[in-house]
Write a protein that holds these residues in place. Structure first.
Motif, PDB file in Angstrom:
ATOM      1  N   ILE A  13       0.462  -3.246  -6.372  1.00  0.00           N
ATOM      2  CA  ILE A  13       0.492  -1.948  -5.693  1.00  0.00           C
ATOM      3  C   ILE A  13      -0.932  -1.456  -5.473  1.00  0.00           C
ATOM      4  N   ASP A  14      -1.241  -1.134  -4.247  1.00  0.00           N
ATOM      5  CA  ASP A  14      -2.541  -0.572  -3.880  1.00  0.00           C
ATOM      6  C   ASP A  14      -2.318   0.910  -3.574  1.00  0.00           C
ATOM      7  N   TRP A  15      -2.718   1.777  -4.505  1.00  0.00           N
ATOM      8  CA  TRP A  15      -2.480   3.207  -4.352  1.00  0.00           C
ATOM      9  C   TRP A  15      -3.502   3.823  -3.408  1.00  0.00           C
ATOM     10  N   LYS A  16      -3.022   4.627  -2.472  1.00  0.00           N
ATOM     11  CA  LYS A  16      -3.876   5.317  -1.516  1.00  0.00           C
ATOM     12  C   LYS A  16      -3.632   6.819  -1.613  1.00  0.00           C
ATOM     13  N   LYS A  20       0.854  -1.190   0.000  1.00  0.00           N
ATOM     14  CA  LYS A  20       0.000   0.000   0.000  1.00  0.00           C
ATOM     15  C   LYS A  20       0.890   1.240   0.000  1.00  0.00           C
ATOM     16  N   ILE A  21       0.745   2.042  -1.045  1.00  0.00           N
ATOM     17  CA  ILE A  21       1.610   3.222  -1.203  1.00  0.00           C
ATOM     18  C   ILE A  21       0.754   4.481  -1.274  1.00  0.00           C
ATOM     19  N   GLY A  22       1.083   5.438  -0.416  1.00  0.00           N
ATOM     20  CA  GLY A  22       0.384   6.714  -0.423  1.00  0.00           C
ATOM     21  C   GLY A  22       1.023   7.695  -1.384  1.00  0.00           C
ATOM     22  N   ILE A  23       0.194   8.321  -2.211  1.00  0.00           N
ATOM     23  CA  ILE A  23       0.626   9.349  -3.161  1.00  0.00           C
ATOM     24  C   ILE A  23      -0.407  10.476  -3.156  1.00  0.00           C
ATOM     25  N   LYS A  24      -0.056  11.594  -3.745  1.00  0.00           N
ATOM     26  CA  LYS A  24      -1.045  12.635  -3.999  1.00  0.00           C
ATOM     27  C   LYS A  24      -1.858  12.226  -5.239  1.00  0.00           C
TER      28      LYS A  24
END
Length: 269
Positions: A78-81, A37-41
């Protein structure tokens, strides 16, 4: 561009065994499992952006993908958050994400709460102006000018306190862009690489002044005590050497008129 060479120790990274195991249950990696789980804007063109078709693009997205793949994950794992500025530390603490790449500046205050890999980029506060405007050539020309940034940002306060600008604050950069297009403001100010994303989005309309007046070290946010920190740092340095870092920039911001700087020195604190 002269890229620094990775130290011999980094060149000998034994990623093959340890990283291949990252997708399993006994990996020793904080991420683990079948997904990372990866946090991005989601709202920064050229950096972290959710496209209309549901895909994601940007420099941060490409760097995050490169790091995830180096840790043993495929793109579809990849699970984008969405990580907005206010929730980044919380997300890392409560397990909502395994890492964050979201124009996330490394500061001593944040390092007390979370860990960082990197920096993978050094940005600086700069100005975006209309392409035909020659009245602002640097920060000292801001006195009395209407300079826009987002509500409550340190960028707005800095140009007021240190340069005598007249801050114009909106709740989003996109509203600043609209005001700049219409001539209601003289410039938009924030980190130069964020400005490059907007310049890329509106070709020929804007230009970056190119006289940064601050320094922001963008890092990969990780949970405190992360076992992956050294691996992430190895991969960041590897991206400098193998061209992936430069490609990520050129693919997303290469037409912005903003020149890619030298890669930073990774801090192995």
């Amino acid at each position: 561009m002269k890229l620094k060479k990775i130290a011999a120790a980094v060149g000998a990274i034994a990623l093959a065994g340890s990283l291949a195991a990252c997708g399993g249950d006994d990996s020793g990696s904080d991420a683990g499992g079948e997904k990372i789980k990866i946090g991005i804007k989601f709202d920064q063109p050229g950096l972290g952006f959710k496209n209309a078709d549901g895909t994601y693009s940007g420099f941060d997205v490409d760097m995050a993908t490169y790091i995830a793949e180096g840790l043993g994950y495929e793109k579809d794992q990849i699970d984008w958050k969405e990580a907005v500025s206010a929730n980044r530390e919380t997300f890392l603490k409560d397990g909502s994400v395994d890492m964050i790449l979201a124009t996330y500046s490394i500061t001593d205050e944040r390092k007390a709460e979370v860990d960082f890999g990197g920096p993978y980029y050094v940005a600086g506060q700069d100005l975006l102006i209309r392409a035909d405007d020659n009245s602002i050539t640097g920060p000292d020309d801001m006195k009395g000018k209407k300079i826009c940034s987002v509500t409550g940002s340190t960028s707005a306060q800095k140009v007021k306190d240190e340069y005598g600008a007249v801050p114009q604050e909106f709740d989003s950069y996109s509203k600043c862009i609209t005001a700049l297009q219409g001539g209601q403001i003289d410039a938009l100010t924030t980190d130069d690489i964020i400005l490059a994303g907007y310049s890329e989005q509106f070709p020929g309309e804007f230009k970056i002044v190119g006289q940064p007046f601050s320094e922001e070290n963008y890092g990969v946010g990780l949970p405190k005590g992360s076992k992956d920190r050294d691996k992430v740092n190895d991969l960041i340095e590897k991206s400098f050497e193998d061209g992936a870092w430069e490609k990520a920039f050129n693919d997303n911001l290469g037409n912005s008129g903003y020149e890619l700087p030298e890669p930073p020195t990774v801090d192995r604190y």
